[in-house]
Design an enzyme around this catalytic site. Structure first.
Site, PDB file in Angstrom:
ATOM      1  N   ASP A  34       7.878  19.003  -2.548  1.00 13.39           N
ATOM      2  CA  ASP A  34       6.779  18.369  -1.604  1.00 13.39           C
ATOM      3  C   ASP A  34       5.613  19.614  -1.660  1.00 13.39           C
ATOM      4  OD1 ASP A  34       7.060  16.281   0.589  1.00 13.39           O
ATOM      5  OD2 ASP A  34       5.841  17.894   1.272  1.00 13.39           O
ATOM      6  N   TYR A  66      -7.668   4.249  -2.623  1.00 13.11           N
ATOM      7  CA  TYR A  66      -6.360   4.110  -2.707  1.00 13.11           C
ATOM      8  C   TYR A  66      -5.725   3.026  -3.778  1.00 13.11           C
ATOM      9  CZ  TYR A  66      -1.468   3.788  -0.794  1.00 13.11           C
ATOM     10  OH  TYR A  66      -0.032   3.732  -0.847  1.00 13.11           O
TER      11      TYR A  66
HETATM   12  P1  NDP Z   1       4.983  10.456   3.534  1.00 13.11           P
HETATM   13  O1  NDP Z   1       3.468  10.922   3.893  1.00 13.11           O
HETATM   14  O2  NDP Z   1       5.961  10.582   4.397  1.00 13.11           O
HETATM   15  O3  NDP Z   1       5.265  11.094   2.249  1.00 13.11           O
HETATM   16  C1  NDP Z   1       4.269  11.415   1.189  1.00 13.11           C
HETATM   17  C2  NDP Z   1       4.675  12.994   0.392  1.00 13.11           C
HETATM   18  O4  NDP Z   1       3.877  13.378  -0.428  1.00 13.11           O
HETATM   19  C3  NDP Z   1       4.608  13.690   1.804  1.00 13.11           C
HETATM   20  O5  NDP Z   1       5.914  14.564   1.946  1.00 13.11           O
HETATM   21  C4  NDP Z   1       3.519  14.952   1.447  1.00 13.11           C
HETATM   22  O6  NDP Z   1       3.745  16.251   1.619  1.00 13.11           O
HETATM   23  C5  NDP Z   1       3.618  14.591  -0.184  1.00 13.11           C
HETATM   24  N1  NDP Z   1       2.223  15.037  -0.853  1.00 13.11           N
HETATM   25  C6  NDP Z   1       0.983  14.507  -0.559  1.00 13.11           C
HETATM   26  N2  NDP Z   1       0.143  15.202  -1.350  1.00 13.11           N
HETATM   27  C7  NDP Z   1       0.734  16.098  -1.907  1.00 13.11           C
HETATM   28  C8  NDP Z   1       0.347  16.833  -2.976  1.00 13.11           C
HETATM   29  N3  NDP Z   1      -1.101  16.845  -3.429  1.00 13.11           N
HETATM   30  N4  NDP Z   1       1.113  17.382  -3.802  1.00 13.11           N
HETATM   31  C9  NDP Z   1       2.591  17.293  -3.338  1.00 13.11           C
HETATM   32  N5  NDP Z   1       3.181  16.676  -2.610  1.00 13.11           N
HETATM   33  C10 NDP Z   1       2.135  15.968  -1.938  1.00 13.11           C
HETATM   34  O7  NDP Z   1       4.628   8.862   3.056  1.00 13.11           O
HETATM   35  P2  NDP Z   1       5.542   7.847   2.327  1.00 13.11           P
HETATM   36  O8  NDP Z   1       6.966   8.210   2.151  1.00 13.11           O
HETATM   37  O9  NDP Z   1       5.204   6.532   2.925  1.00 13.11           O
HETATM   38  O10 NDP Z   1       4.636   7.809   1.012  1.00 13.11           O
HETATM   39  C11 NDP Z   1       5.429   7.938  -0.240  1.00 13.11           C
HETATM   40  C12 NDP Z   1       4.751   7.231  -1.404  1.00 13.11           C
HETATM   41  O11 NDP Z   1       4.860   5.596  -1.074  1.00 13.11           O
HETATM   42  C13 NDP Z   1       3.314   7.421  -1.524  1.00 13.11           C
HETATM   43  O12 NDP Z   1       2.984   7.456  -2.839  1.00 13.11           O
HETATM   44  C14 NDP Z   1       2.625   6.201  -0.730  1.00 13.11           C
HETATM   45  O13 NDP Z   1       1.331   5.852  -1.426  1.00 13.11           O
HETATM   46  C15 NDP Z   1       3.547   5.119  -1.363  1.00 13.11           C
HETATM   47  N6  NDP Z   1       3.570   4.013  -0.532  1.00 13.11           N
HETATM   48  C16 NDP Z   1       3.738   4.143   0.888  1.00 13.11           C
HETATM   49  C17 NDP Z   1       3.763   2.762   1.758  1.00 13.11           C
HETATM   50  C18 NDP Z   1       4.249   2.985   3.226  1.00 13.11           C
HETATM   51  O14 NDP Z   1       3.939   1.688   3.664  1.00 13.11           O
HETATM   52  N7  NDP Z   1       4.619   3.819   3.579  1.00 13.11           N
HETATM   53  C19 NDP Z   1       3.469   1.533   1.251  1.00 13.11           C
HETATM   54  C20 NDP Z   1       3.152   1.600  -0.378  1.00 13.11           C
HETATM   55  C21 NDP Z   1       3.014   2.842  -1.188  1.00 13.11           C
HETATM   56  P3  NDP Z   1       3.312  16.625   2.942  1.00 13.11           P
HETATM   57  O15 NDP Z   1       3.144  15.561   4.261  1.00 13.11           O
HETATM   58  O16 NDP Z   1       4.156  17.649   3.234  1.00 13.11           O
HETATM   59  O17 NDP Z   1       1.978  17.387   2.908  1.00 13.11           O
END
Ligand code: NDP
Length: 255
Positions: A38, A162
């Site tokens: 993460d 996005y």
């Molecule tokens: P979260 O924000 O809970 O999870 C995203 C995670 O990605 C976070 O833990 C974040 O870390 C990490 N992250 C962000 N940027 C970076 C980076 N540059 N390097 C390493 N880690 C990074 O959201 P979701 O669980 O919802 O998202 C997970 C995936 O699902 C994403 O790809 C999102 O686009 C996709 N998605 C989500 C949907 C939804 O409705 N929730 C719908 C469709 C797709 P931290 O926050 O600790 O910085």
């Protein structure tokens, strides 16, 4: 359904919360040894704690998926801990509000916001795939699942970059599936609809009722409902599946 990933090692990016964390707990239930990556080490460590409490095995990693060195180090750390990477879930991602682009139409996005969005949500997935594939070629195969979105299949107003990034993720997924089919590497994507995570909190507060009106199920999905699909795609149950993009969206894309 237990033991589907018994003895397998798995890397999950974006594993510090939401979909990544839920998937980690499902993988642990199925016997996988995990590497939770993460942006925040603390968030990754919290997931590791949860996995350990559930009787699983995991290590915490941190780093920015847009940085080559960080991704290389992440992959090397998994190999050092477990000897191989059987499954990789490339799931780290950000939403428009995280690059100051919430509510902005295409012409209103700042260059830096566009670049960062493409950097994390598209280049980040490619970089992870690139280094995971090197390892998977060396070890004789593996499974990769990338997190797409319904935004990878349709246009969504005020989400230009996005949407562009997620369409790109599906393009990468299909291309790699063909390129590595003979190398015993399967590459698939999961396309979530609206899922209850930190990412959607703000949008749901503002216009949740309107959005749920567009979902045949009339509700958001739970992160675990994505994790179960990722499990299927990483397990031998999906042995003839590659280059596919599975919608998990409460029927949204059927309309
Ligand atoms: P979260 O924000 O809970 O999870 C995203 C995670 O990605 C976070 O833990 C974040 O870390 C990490 N992250 C962000 N940027 C970076 C980076 N540059 N390097 C390493 N880690 C990074 O959201 P979701 O669980 O919802 O998202 C997970 C995936 O699902 C994403 O790809 C999102 O686009 C996709 N998605 C989500 C949907 C939804 O409705 N929730 C719908 C469709 C797709 P931290 O926050 O600790 O910085």
């Amino acid at each position: 359904m237990t033991g589907l990933l018994e003895g397998k090692s798995a890397l999950i990016t974006g594993g510090g919360g939401g979909i990544g964390r839920a998937t980690a707990l499902i993988f642990a239930r199925e016997g996988a040894r995990l590497a939770i990556a993460d942006a925040s080490r603390d968030a990754a460590a919290e997931t590791v704690d949860l996995v350990n409490k559930a009787g699983g095995q995991a290590i915490a990693l941190s780093g920015d998926v847009t940085e080559t060195g960080a991704v290389q180090a992440m992959v090397a750390a998994v190999v050092s801990a477990y000897g191989r990477i059987d499954c990789a879930f490339n799931n780290a991602g950000i939403a428009g509000y995280q690059v100051d682009a919430a509510g902005k139409r295409t012409h209103e996005w700042a260059d830096e916001s566009f670049d960062r969005m493409i950097g994390v949500n598209l280049k980040g997935v490619w970089l992870c795939m690139k280094h995971e594939i090197v390892q998977m070629l060396a070890q004789g195969g593996g499974k990769i699942v990338n997190t797409g979105s319904i935004a990878g299949l349709i246009g969504l107003p005020t989400s230009s970059a996005y949407v562009a990034a997620k369409h790109g993720v599906l393009g990468l997924t299909k291309t790699a599936a063909i390129e590595y089919a003979k190398d015993n590497i399967r590459v698939n994507a999961v396309c979530p609809g609206y899922i209850e995570t930190k990412m959607t909190e703000d949008t749901m507060r503002r216009r949740g009722e309107q959005l749920m009106g567009q979902v045949p199920f009339g509700r958001m999905g739970k992160p675990e409902e994505i994790g179960e699909m990722v499990l299927f795609l990483c397990s031998d149950r999906s042995s003839y599946v590659s280059g596919a993009c599975y919608n998990v969206d409460g029927g949204y894309m059927a309309i």
